[in-house]
Design an enzyme around this catalytic site. Structure first.
Site, PDB file in Angstrom:
ATOM      1  N   LYS A 165      14.825 -24.304  54.488  1.00  0.00           N
ATOM      2  CA  LYS A 165      14.320 -23.168  55.266  1.00  0.00           C
ATOM      3  C   LYS A 165      15.439 -22.669  56.180  1.00  0.00           C
ATOM      4  O   LYS A 165      15.992 -23.436  56.980  1.00  0.00           O
ATOM      5  CB  LYS A 165      13.115 -23.620  56.077  1.00  0.00           C
ATOM      6  CG  LYS A 165      12.098 -22.536  56.361  1.00  0.00           C
ATOM      7  CD  LYS A 165      10.848 -23.175  56.976  1.00  0.00           C
ATOM      8  CE  LYS A 165       9.779 -22.155  57.239  1.00  0.00           C
ATOM      9  NZ  LYS A 165       8.650 -22.734  57.981  1.00  0.00           N
TER      10      LYS A 165
HETATM   11  O1  G3P Z   1       5.199 -20.990  59.000  1.00  0.00           O
HETATM   12  C1  G3P Z   1       5.423 -20.394  60.238  1.00  0.00           C
HETATM   13  C2  G3P Z   1       4.312 -20.727  61.156  1.00  0.00           C
HETATM   14  O2  G3P Z   1       4.322 -22.091  61.433  1.00  0.00           O
HETATM   15  C3  G3P Z   1       4.251 -19.969  62.403  1.00  0.00           C
HETATM   16  O3  G3P Z   1       2.930 -19.978  62.765  1.00  0.00           O
HETATM   17  O4  G3P Z   1       1.032 -19.800  64.268  1.00  0.00           O
HETATM   18  O5  G3P Z   1       3.276 -20.572  65.125  1.00  0.00           O
HETATM   19  O6  G3P Z   1       2.912 -18.192  64.490  1.00  0.00           O
HETATM   20  P1  G3P Z   1       2.509 -19.637  64.253  1.00  0.00           P
END
Ligand code: G3P
Length: 233
Positions: A102
Site C-alpha cells: 500500500k
Molecule cells: O481503508 C482506509 C480506511 O481505513 C479509512 O477509513 O473510516 O478511517 O476514513 P476511515
C-alpha cells in the site's frame, strides 16, 4: 483483470469483492467464517488500534493475517520517499504471496508504484480523493486504487460520485486498475459502491454485518416459526 462488457449500453463486470478494513484478527476471522471475504486492508492507524508496535511485531501480524485469509492483504509503507518506500515495499511483498504493497498518493508514491509495477509487485494506491489522482495511479500501474468515500462525505463532498466518476473513466480508458472503495462507514456505502461500479469494497465488520438486517426478515421468520410450532406442538 478488469472484465467489462457492454450490453445495451450498460456495463457488467466481475462481482464486487468484499475486503475487511481492520487489523483485528478476531474480526477478520468472523468475516472469513461467513464465507464472503476476499481480502483484508490495513493501515498504520488500524495497526496502532490493535497495539501492534515495532517492526518485528508488525511483520508477524501481517503474516498472521495472511494465514487467516485466502486473499489479498494490503500492507502499508511508512516511508514517504522513493527509496524508503521501495525498501519497505520489497520487505512487505516478500512476507507472503498475498501481500499487496500500500503506497500513499504522493509524487514519490507514483514513482514507487511504477517501480513495483515493473517488478511485478502488486500495489494499492491509498489516500485517493480525486479522479486525477486515480488516473495517475492507474497510469503508473497500480493494481488497486483506494478512494476514501467516508472522508469525502465528512467534508461535504459526495464520496460515491467519485467512485462513479473513476469507474466511468477506467471503463472508457480500459485501465485494469481495480477500484477499491475505502473509508466505508455504513451499509449504504457498500450498496452504493456496488451500483457505482466499484470492483471491491473494504469495510469495517459492522457495516458488512449490517447488510444482513431487515425488520421484515425478523418479523417474517418469527411468524414462520410460530406457525410451525402451532401445528407441531
Ligand atoms: O481503508 C482506509 C480506511 O481505513 C479509512 O477509513 O473510516 O478511517 O476514513 P476511515
Amino acid at each position: 483483470m478488469r472484465f467489462i462488457y457492454f450490453i445495451c449500453g450498460s456495463k457488467t463486470q466481475n462481482n464486487m469483492k468484499f475486503f475487511i478494513d481492520t487489523a483485528n484478527l478476531a474480526q477478520i476471522k468472523e468475516a472469513n467464517d461467513l464465507g464472503i471475504l476476499d481480502g483484508v486492508t490495513t493501515n498504520p492507524s488500524l495497526m496502532a488500534k490493535e497495539g501492534i508496535k515495532g517492526d518485528a511485531a508488525v511483520m508477524q501480524h501481517y503474516k498472521d493475517i495472511c494465514e487467516l485469509v485466502d486473499g489479498d492483504v494490503s500492507a502499508e509503507v511508512i516511508a514517504t520517499d522513493f527509496n524508503g518506500m521501495v525498501k519497505e515495499g520489497e520487505i512487505l511483498a516478500a512476507l507472503h504471496k498475498n501481500i499487496v504493497v500500500k503506497i500513499p498518493m504522493i509524487k514519490d508514491g507514483i514513482k514507487a508504484i511504477k517501480y513495483f509495477s515493473n517488478k511485478g509487485i502488486r500495489t494499492n494506491c491509498t489516500l485517493v480523493f480525486s479522479a486525477g489522482q486515480a488516473i495517475l495511479a492507474a497510469k503508473a500501474g497500480a493494481s488497486y486504487i483506494s478512494p476514501f468515500v467516508g472522508r469525502l462525505d465528512d467534508i461535504g463532498f459526495d464520496g460515491m460520485e467519485l467512485i462513479a466518476q473513476i469507474s466511468h473513466i477506467f471503463t472508457v480508458q480500459g485501465y485494469e486498475t481495480e477500484i477499491l472503495a475505502a473509508s466505508i462507514r455504513n451499509p449504504i456505502h457498500i450498496i452504493k459502491s456496488a451500483e457505482a461500479g466499484a470492483d471491491i469494497i473494504t469495510s469495517p465488520l459492522a457495516s458488512i454485518l449490517a447488510l444482513l438486517n431487515h425488520p421484515l426478515t425478523d418479523k417474517g421468520l418469527e411468524q414462520f416459526l410460530a406457525d410451525h410450532k402451532k401445528l407441531n406442538a
